[in-house]
Design an enzyme around this catalytic site. Structure first.
Site, PDB file in Angstrom:
ATOM      1  N   ASP A 142       3.103   5.706  -6.731  1.00 37.58           N
ATOM      2  CA  ASP A 142       4.330   5.601  -5.944  1.00 37.58           C
ATOM      3  C   ASP A 142       5.591   5.557  -6.792  1.00 37.58           C
ATOM      4  O   ASP A 142       6.693   5.661  -6.258  1.00 37.58           O
ATOM      5  CB  ASP A 142       4.285   4.331  -5.081  1.00 37.58           C
TER       6      ASP A 142
ATOM      7  N   HIS B 196      -1.948  -1.833 -10.076  1.00 39.42           N
ATOM      8  CA  HIS B 196      -2.919  -1.255  -9.163  1.00 39.42           C
ATOM      9  C   HIS B 196      -4.165  -2.114  -9.174  1.00 39.42           C
ATOM     10  O   HIS B 196      -4.547  -2.624 -10.222  1.00 39.42           O
ATOM     11  CB  HIS B 196      -3.259   0.188  -9.579  1.00 39.42           C
TER      12      HIS B 196
ATOM     13  N   HIS C 216       0.884  -1.183   0.000  1.00 42.95           N
ATOM     14  CA  HIS C 216       0.000   0.000   0.000  1.00 42.95           C
ATOM     15  C   HIS C 216       0.917   1.228   0.000  1.00 42.95           C
ATOM     16  O   HIS C 216       1.704   1.409  -0.927  1.00 42.95           O
ATOM     17  CB  HIS C 216      -0.912  -0.110   1.223  1.00 42.95           C
TER      18      HIS C 216
HETATM   19  C1  LIG Z   1      -0.896  -2.953  -6.276  1.00 41.01           C
HETATM   20  C2  LIG Z   1      -1.035  -4.465  -6.273  1.00 41.01           C
HETATM   21  C3  LIG Z   1      -1.005  -4.954  -4.802  1.00 41.01           C
HETATM   22  C4  LIG Z   1      -2.378  -4.834  -6.906  1.00 41.01           C
HETATM   23  O1  LIG Z   1      -2.524  -6.198  -6.812  1.00 41.01           O
HETATM   24  P1  LIG Z   1      -3.762  -7.028  -7.381  1.00 41.01           P
HETATM   25  O2  LIG Z   1      -4.830  -6.142  -7.898  1.00 41.01           O
HETATM   26  O3  LIG Z   1      -4.144  -8.003  -6.335  1.00 41.01           O
HETATM   27  O4  LIG Z   1      -3.148  -7.731  -8.666  1.00 41.01           O
HETATM   28  P2  LIG Z   1      -2.552  -9.171  -8.701  1.00 41.01           P
HETATM   29  O5  LIG Z   1      -1.571  -9.374  -7.588  1.00 41.01           O
HETATM   30  O6  LIG Z   1      -3.688 -10.136  -8.809  1.00 41.01           O
HETATM   31  O7  LIG Z   1      -1.748  -9.111 -10.065  1.00 41.01           O
HETATM   32  C5  LIG Z   1      -2.186  -9.648 -11.308  1.00 41.01           C
HETATM   33  C6  LIG Z   1      -0.993 -10.242 -12.041  1.00 41.01           C
HETATM   34  O8  LIG Z   1      -0.009  -9.232 -12.258  1.00 41.01           O
HETATM   35  C7  LIG Z   1       1.214  -9.563 -11.592  1.00 41.01           C
HETATM   36  N1  LIG Z   1       1.692  -8.346 -10.941  1.00 41.01           N
HETATM   37  C8  LIG Z   1       0.947  -7.440 -10.256  1.00 41.01           C
HETATM   38  N2  LIG Z   1       1.713  -6.404  -9.872  1.00 41.01           N
HETATM   39  C9  LIG Z   1       2.963  -6.682 -10.323  1.00 41.01           C
HETATM   40  C10 LIG Z   1       4.173  -5.974 -10.240  1.00 41.01           C
HETATM   41  N3  LIG Z   1       4.251  -4.794  -9.618  1.00 41.01           N
HETATM   42  N4  LIG Z   1       5.273  -6.528 -10.805  1.00 41.01           N
HETATM   43  C11 LIG Z   1       5.188  -7.730 -11.450  1.00 41.01           C
HETATM   44  N5  LIG Z   1       4.054  -8.423 -11.568  1.00 41.01           N
HETATM   45  C12 LIG Z   1       2.952  -7.917 -11.004  1.00 41.01           C
HETATM   46  C13 LIG Z   1       0.832 -10.607 -10.549  1.00 41.01           C
HETATM   47  O9  LIG Z   1       1.926 -11.463 -10.252  1.00 41.01           O
HETATM   48  C14 LIG Z   1      -0.270 -11.326 -11.264  1.00 41.01           C
HETATM   49  O10 LIG Z   1       0.305 -12.165 -12.251  1.00 41.01           O
HETATM   50  P3  LIG Z   1      -0.350 -13.610 -12.574  1.00 41.01           P
HETATM   51  O11 LIG Z   1      -1.705 -13.289 -13.161  1.00 41.01           O
HETATM   52  O12 LIG Z   1       0.596 -14.227 -13.536  1.00 41.01           O
HETATM   53  O13 LIG Z   1      -0.444 -14.341 -11.257  1.00 41.01           O
HETATM   54  C15 LIG Z   1       0.112  -5.131  -7.082  1.00 41.01           C
HETATM   55  O14 LIG Z   1       0.071  -4.689  -8.423  1.00 41.01           O
HETATM   56  C16 LIG Z   1       1.476  -4.843  -6.458  1.00 41.01           C
HETATM   57  O15 LIG Z   1       1.875  -5.539  -5.521  1.00 41.01           O
HETATM   58  N6  LIG Z   1       2.227  -3.813  -6.983  1.00 41.01           N
HETATM   59  C17 LIG Z   1       3.518  -3.467  -6.427  1.00 41.01           C
HETATM   60  C18 LIG Z   1       3.331  -2.700  -5.142  1.00 41.01           C
HETATM   61  C19 LIG Z   1       2.867  -1.281  -5.386  1.00 41.01           C
HETATM   62  O16 LIG Z   1       3.422  -0.559  -6.206  1.00 41.01           O
HETATM   63  N7  LIG Z   1       1.830  -0.888  -4.607  1.00 41.01           N
HETATM   64  C20 LIG Z   1       1.323   0.477  -4.660  1.00 41.01           C
HETATM   65  C21 LIG Z   1      -0.108   0.526  -5.064  1.00 41.01           C
HETATM   66  S1  LIG Z   1      -0.604   2.210  -5.271  1.00 41.01           S
END
Ligand SMILES: CC(C)(COP(=O)(O)OP(=O)(O)OC[C@H]1O[C@@H](n2cnc3c(N)ncnc32)[C@H](O)[C@@H]1OP(=O)(O)O)[C@@H](O)C(=O)NCCC(=O)NCCS
Length: 434
Positions: free
Chosen positions: A363, A307, A268
């Site tokens: 971010d 996101h 987050h």
């Molecule tokens: C923001 C976040 C938690 C959203 O997660 P979510 O909606 O649950 O999305 P998911 O985790 O289901 O991701 C979908 C797919 O994309 C991939 N993915 C998501 N974010 C990724 C990232 N930053 N880098 C690489 N792969 C990523 C996941 O591994 C998943 O792949 P799969 O379908 O092969 O399993 C996630 O994108 C993340 O952890 N990002 C990095 C942290 C970040 O920048 N957070 C700030 C948010 S404002």
């Protein structure tokens, strides 16, 4: 049949149900009518991580993740970032309308009156270890304010609420600046009420021996814009915590501390700190392709990408990239920028990221900009928490005024043992091996 209904046939009983839809949404409680008999509890929904569940009705923030739209009270965030100050936007979020000139003056005066911390709260902060994480200090100190203002627990009294809202918005920059100075071993700087919200924060961060700190207006405006962009984001993880804790009628200081705790997580608000760590790890531009390959093979994530809601682009990221450019004109370029631009360039073309709709989020550039302004990565989430306090409070107030809201208490699908008899201690090993 009413078009705004969903017709469901329960194949277990062959009974048919017309369930009303409101704005394309089914009320989960309506599903409880679907039963196999009087003893049946009724159908529930199962939605871990709230992927498809609206937990409230809200008139504060609108996001269209597919189109990359973010609006506060109907106003596009781009227009607010261009034309408003952060406190004007704070007023808008909390009151529903932009303030008139008189209302804005009164609002600013109200907040400015509450920027000081009680001396005992200052002493409380002094008790932290010299290397304490600023977010841990921030969370604990915001919670500690609840002991200073015990009347805050009367959350159903709108006047009491109003006062705590002013106190929290006024004091979070002061707490944040104190956490920063504590790490550096510098004496605390008291608020200067002649300055604007962002200027006063910068003064508390960076004033040394000069009688009056000269704020760079470009940096102050960039910080104010970042505050606007971070002010609210509808039902994100920390806001959901604010509403959940607030729904138990806990006071707003402990509820805000709980929300800030959620914000501190690396998935987050902690992500911008992680972005900088990632850029440090990559070290040089030529190592970017290897890093991306590593992420694609499942080793870690590209921090600052992706996101839950935005699947096109994060409109805040675009404005931050622009604001970062302005900051670099003053501070000189952050050497990390080159690596970040290269990461963005490659990731936006790469099939893995394109297919998963992974774009830079809020971010990705904020950390590089904060670093150029002189902040260490540990401070980044605290900088996020200052403006988000406004969003948390707006959502908390809306929740308390919503007659449909009650204490937040989800259901579960129980997957544990059926009832079984207690086994005395001396017979337990035998039970396992028997
Ligand atoms: C923001 C976040 C938690 C959203 O997660 P979510 O909606 O649950 O999305 P998911 O985790 O289901 O991701 C979908 C797919 O994309 C991939 N993915 C998501 N974010 C990724 C990232 N930053 N880098 C690489 N792969 C990523 C996941 O591994 C998943 O792949 P799969 O379908 O092969 O399993 C996630 O994108 C993340 O952890 N990002 C990095 C942290 C970040 O920048 N957070 C700030 C948010 S404002």
């Amino acid at each position: 049949m009413d078009k705004e209904t969903l017709n469901i046939v329960d194949r277990r009983t062959d009974a048919a149900y017309d369930l009303p839809l409101y704005k394309g949404t089914l009320r989960a409680m309506d599903l409880r009518r679907i039963k196999t008999g009087p003893e049946d509890f009724g159908v529930m929904t199962y939605d871990p991580a709230f992927l498809n569940t609206a937990s409230c009705q809200s008139a504060i923030t609108f996001i269209d993740g597919d189109k990359g739209i973010l609006r506060y009270r109907g106003y596009p965030v781009e227009q607010l970032a261009e034309n408003c100050t952060f406190l004007e936007v704070a007023y808008l979020l909390l009151h529903g309308e932009l303030p008139t000139a008189v209302e804005l003056r009164q609002w600013i005066a109200g907040i400015t009156r509450h920027t000081m911390l009680h001396e005992t709260t200052k002493k409380f902060l002094e008790g932290f270890r010299y290397d304490a994480h600023p977010m841990g200090m921030f969370i604990s100190t915001v919670a500690a304010l609840s002991t200073v203002y015990p009347e805050a627990r009367h959350v159903l009294d709108p006047e009491v609420r109003r006062l705590q809202i002013l106190r929290l918005i006024g004091k979070v920059p002061t707490i944040a600046a104190y956490t920063y100075r504590h790490n550096l071993g510098f004496p605390y700087v008291y608020p200067d009420n002649d300055l604007s919200y962002a200027e006063n924060f910068m003064n508390m961060l960076w004033r040394m021996v000069e009688p009056k700190y000269q704020v760079n207006p470009v940096l102050a405006r960039a910080l104010d814009i970042l505050f606007i962009l971070h002010a609210d984001h509808e039902q994100n993880c920390s806001t959901n915590v604010m509403r959940a804790v607030g729904s138990a009628q806990a006071d707003p200081f402990v509820a805000t501390a709980a929300a800030a705790a959620a914000l501190s997580g690396p998935l987050h608000g902690g992500a911008n700190e992680e972005v900088l760590r990632m850029l440090d790890e990559i070290e040089t531009k030529d190592r970017v392709p290897a890093f991306i390959d590593n992420v694609k093979s499942g080793n870690g994530k590209l921090m600052g990408f992706g996101h839950r809601v935005y699947k096109n682009y994060d409109p805040r990221a675009r404005i931050i990239k622009w604001a970062a450019g302005k900051v670099f004109e003053v501070t000189g370029k952050n050497p990390k920028l080159e690596i970040a631009l290269e990461l963005e360039r490659i990731a936006l073309e790469d099939e893995y990221f394109v297919k998963r709709k992974l774009y830079p989020n809020v971010d990705f550039y904020s950390g590089i900009m904060y670093q150029a302004m002189g902040f260490r990565p540990e401070m980044f989430t605290v900088l996020f928490a200052i403006p988000r306090t406004v969003g948390w409070l707006a959502q908390w107030q809306e929740m308390l005024e919503d007659p449909e809201q009650k204490i937040a208490r989800p259901r579960q699908i129980y997957t544990g043992h059926e009832a079984r008899d207690f086994v005395p201690l001396e017979r337990r090993g035998a039970t396992v091996t028997a």
